[in-house]
Write a protein that holds these residues in place. Structure first.
Motif, mmCIF file in Angstrom:
data_model
loop_
_atom_site.group_PDB
_atom_site.id
_atom_site.type_symbol
_atom_site.label_atom_id
_atom_site.label_comp_id
_atom_site.label_asym_id
_atom_site.label_seq_id
_atom_site.Cartn_x
_atom_site.Cartn_y
_atom_site.Cartn_z
ATOM 1 N N VAL A 91 42.376 12.097 32.172
ATOM 2 C CA VAL A 91 42.204 13.234 31.263
ATOM 3 C C VAL A 91 42.942 12.907 29.966
ATOM 4 C CG1 VAL A 91 42.424 15.725 30.968
ATOM 5 C CG2 VAL A 91 42.212 14.764 33.270
ATOM 6 N N GLY A 92 42.237 12.334 29.007
ATOM 7 C CA GLY A 92 42.870 11.989 27.743
ATOM 8 C C GLY A 92 43.961 10.959 27.917
ATOM 9 N N THR A 93 45.207 11.336 27.674
ATOM 10 C CA THR A 93 46.343 10.423 27.785
ATOM 11 C C THR A 93 47.057 10.563 29.119
ATOM 12 O OG1 THR A 93 47.891 12.028 26.822
ATOM 13 C CG2 THR A 93 46.709 10.594 25.296
ATOM 14 N N VAL A 94 46.460 11.291 30.043
ATOM 15 C CA VAL A 94 47.119 11.608 31.313
ATOM 16 C C VAL A 94 46.259 11.144 32.492
ATOM 17 C CG1 VAL A 94 47.986 13.478 32.783
ATOM 18 C CG2 VAL A 94 48.293 13.600 30.302
ATOM 19 N N VAL A 95 46.934 10.624 33.515
ATOM 20 C CA VAL A 95 46.286 10.302 34.780
ATOM 21 C C VAL A 95 46.849 11.251 35.831
ATOM 22 C CG1 VAL A 95 45.973 8.582 36.599
ATOM 23 C CG2 VAL A 95 45.932 7.880 34.198
ATOM 24 N N VAL A 96 45.980 11.952 36.542
ATOM 25 C CA VAL A 96 46.425 12.820 37.634
ATOM 26 C C VAL A 96 45.895 12.257 38.945
ATOM 27 C CG1 VAL A 96 46.615 14.888 36.218
ATOM 28 C CG2 VAL A 96 44.433 14.353 37.304
ATOM 29 N N PHE A 97 46.646 12.517 40.001
ATOM 30 C CA PHE A 97 46.302 11.940 41.303
ATOM 31 C C PHE A 97 46.676 12.936 42.388
ATOM 32 C CE2 PHE A 97 47.503 9.399 45.055
ATOM 33 C CZ PHE A 97 46.354 8.654 45.243
ATOM 34 N N VAL A 98 45.834 13.016 43.415
ATOM 35 C CA VAL A 98 46.058 13.931 44.533
ATOM 36 C C VAL A 98 45.847 13.182 45.841
ATOM 37 C CG1 VAL A 98 45.297 16.029 45.703
ATOM 38 C CG2 VAL A 98 45.263 15.920 43.206
ATOM 39 N N ARG A 99 46.804 13.324 46.766
ATOM 40 C CA ARG A 99 46.574 12.863 48.141
ATOM 41 C C ARG A 99 46.636 14.107 49.031
ATOM 42 N NH1 ARG A 99 50.589 9.675 48.849
ATOM 43 N NH2 ARG A 99 49.511 7.726 48.370
ATOM 44 N N TYR A 100 45.556 14.363 49.746
ATOM 45 C CA TYR A 100 45.480 15.577 50.550
ATOM 46 C C TYR A 100 45.274 15.218 52.007
ATOM 47 C CZ TYR A 100 44.084 20.228 52.133
ATOM 48 O OH TYR A 100 44.014 21.423 52.790
ATOM 49 N N THR A 101 46.132 15.769 52.867
ATOM 50 C CA THR A 101 46.054 15.546 54.310
ATOM 51 C C THR A 101 45.884 16.895 54.982
ATOM 52 O OG1 THR A 101 47.589 13.683 54.081
ATOM 53 C CG2 THR A 101 47.207 14.525 56.300
ATOM 54 N N THR A 102 44.924 16.981 55.898
ATOM 55 C CA THR A 102 44.652 18.280 56.513
ATOM 56 C C THR A 102 44.244 18.148 57.967
ATOM 57 O OG1 THR A 102 43.305 20.286 56.367
ATOM 58 C CG2 THR A 102 42.250 18.226 55.724
ATOM 59 N N ALA A 103 44.649 19.146 58.761
ATOM 60 C CA ALA A 103 44.190 19.267 60.141
ATOM 61 C C ALA A 103 43.296 20.490 60.272
ATOM 62 C CB ALA A 103 45.388 19.391 61.084
ATOM 63 N N ALA A 104 42.947 21.083 59.132
ATOM 64 C CA ALA A 104 42.180 22.328 59.141
ATOM 65 C C ALA A 104 40.696 22.133 58.869
ATOM 66 C CB ALA A 104 42.766 23.290 58.102
ATOM 67 N N GLY A 105 40.249 20.895 58.730
ATOM 68 C CA GLY A 105 38.828 20.635 58.521
ATOM 69 C C GLY A 105 38.299 21.046 57.168
ATOM 70 N N ASP A 106 39.161 21.059 56.165
ATOM 71 C CA ASP A 106 38.735 21.489 54.828
ATOM 72 C C ASP A 106 38.937 20.393 53.792
ATOM 73 O OD1 ASP A 106 41.503 21.441 54.869
ATOM 74 O OD2 ASP A 106 41.704 23.162 53.511
ATOM 75 N N LEU A 107 38.777 19.146 54.210
ATOM 76 C CA LEU A 107 39.157 18.018 53.361
ATOM 77 C C LEU A 107 38.458 18.026 52.009
ATOM 78 C CD1 LEU A 107 40.799 15.357 53.232
ATOM 79 C CD2 LEU A 107 38.723 14.181 53.984
#
Length: 349
Positions: free
Chosen positions: A303-319
């Motif tokens: 996003v422009g001058t920014v890098v965003v990152f997400v790591r998501y772990t779930t046991a609820a089946g909503d990955l």
């Protein structure tokens, strides 16, 4: 043109042709043949992997879907990074596809006719037939002036509105650590069940800058989630001194994810300038301490001058829906910060 940009241009061309028909999009038989060659070239290379075949199946099933286009673009980018010669073939194929034939909106013509003699004249405005009197003429003259003003002011308003819309998206470095930290969500940005593991971890300069340090200013990371059933989100913000350095960092991140034998490319909506997502390949260790079967995926966006990152772990089946919501929130907050406003985007999981 980077592999990402070239893949985006190709997929955009294919999407335009698919929406209107290859012949209608180009207007010529030659253009139709060129479009077909481009499509066949993309399919031949993307079809080499299981992920690519899945992306093409989604494209065929949902030709107008943004998710399908993003999946094909991501797979094509991977192919371009591994086959430099493919870029030359695609550029040549793109040049052979003529631009779409412009369409012109219908013109509405309204006639005003003044007829009759001096004593029994009528004024016809479309279906209206008005008796010609001094008052009628004056009234129509005033109406004409008002309409002219409305058209002029309306046109200016539209131009101004379009200009403001373009101006809303700024691309500027985030030079203050507090601003970078504000991109991370607070307790009001996620459901109440999501608790923070502690204060965000922050680094400056070359400390903790992965995978590249060129132009790196700040990094801020936080972990939020709930225990049962497990939902854990690791959220990362990397700020750079220019959009070019941020783009280089994002491409390195994308490459590292693609090179991992433990991760598989997954379809992901387009966010920011470009985005990608990978699912952790299921294995024997995908069980948490509560013996819950868990899923994990990672997504990143430039996003422009920014890098965003997400790591998501779930046991609820909503990955997939939750990863998308988190990624969208982070991309929006990064843009809000560059626009000079306090980030306020949130996510509902």
């Amino acid at each position: 043109m980077s592999p990402t940009d070239l893949a985006g241009a190709v997929v955009s061309t294919l999407a335009s042709g698919a929406a209107s028909g290859a012949g209608a999009a180009t207007g010529t038989t030659t253009g139709t043949a060129a479009f077909t060659r481009l499509s066949e070239l993309v399919r031949r290379h993307v079809d080499r992997s299981d992920e690519g075949r899945g992306a093409l199946d989604l494209w065929d099933a949902e030709p107008g879907s943004e998710q399908a286009a993003e999946a094909v673009r991501a797979c094509l980018t991977v192919e371009l990074e591994g086959d430099p010669g493919l870029a030359d073939q695609l550029r040549a194929a793109l040049r052979a596809v003529p631009p779409p034939v412009p369409t012109h909106p219908p013109t509405i013509t309204q006639q005003v006719h003044i007829g009759g003699n001096a004593n029994h004249a009528t004024i016809n405005v479309g279906p209206l037939h008005l008796k010609k009197t001094t008052g009628t003429v004056v009234t129509l003259a005033v109406i004409g002036v008002v309409l002219a003003l409305l058209v002029t002011l309306g046109f200016r308003s539209v131009v101004q509105m379009l200009g403001d819309g373009e101006g809303e998206r700024k691309v500027v470095p985030l030079t203050e650590l507090a601003t970078v930290k504000s991109v991370l969500p607070d307790s009001d940005s996620l459901p109440a069940e999501f608790k923070s593991d502690g204060d965000p971890e922050v680094t400056t300069g070359e400390q903790g800058c992965q995978p590249t340090c060129e132009g790196h200013l700040f990094t801020a990371t936080t972990t939020m989630g709930r225990e049962r059933p497990q939902k854990t989100a690791v959220l990362y913000v990397g700020a750079f001194d220019s959009a070019a350095h941020a783009a280089e960092a994002f491409e390195e991140l994308r490459k590292d994810l693609a090179d991992s034998s433990e991760k598989t490319l997954m379809s992901f909506p387009s966010m920011g300038d470009t985005s990608t997502a990978f699912r952790l390949t299921p294995g024997k260790n995908m069980i948490n301490e509560d013996d819950e079967s868990i899923e994990e995926a990672e997504a990143g966006a430039l996003v422009g001058t920014v890098v965003v990152f997400v790591r998501y772990t779930t046991a609820a089946g909503d990955l997939e829906p939750s990863l998308t919501a988190l990624g969208r929130m982070m991309a929006d907050r990064a843009q809000e910060a560059q626009n000079g406003s306090a980030p306020s985007a949130s996510a509902s999981l």
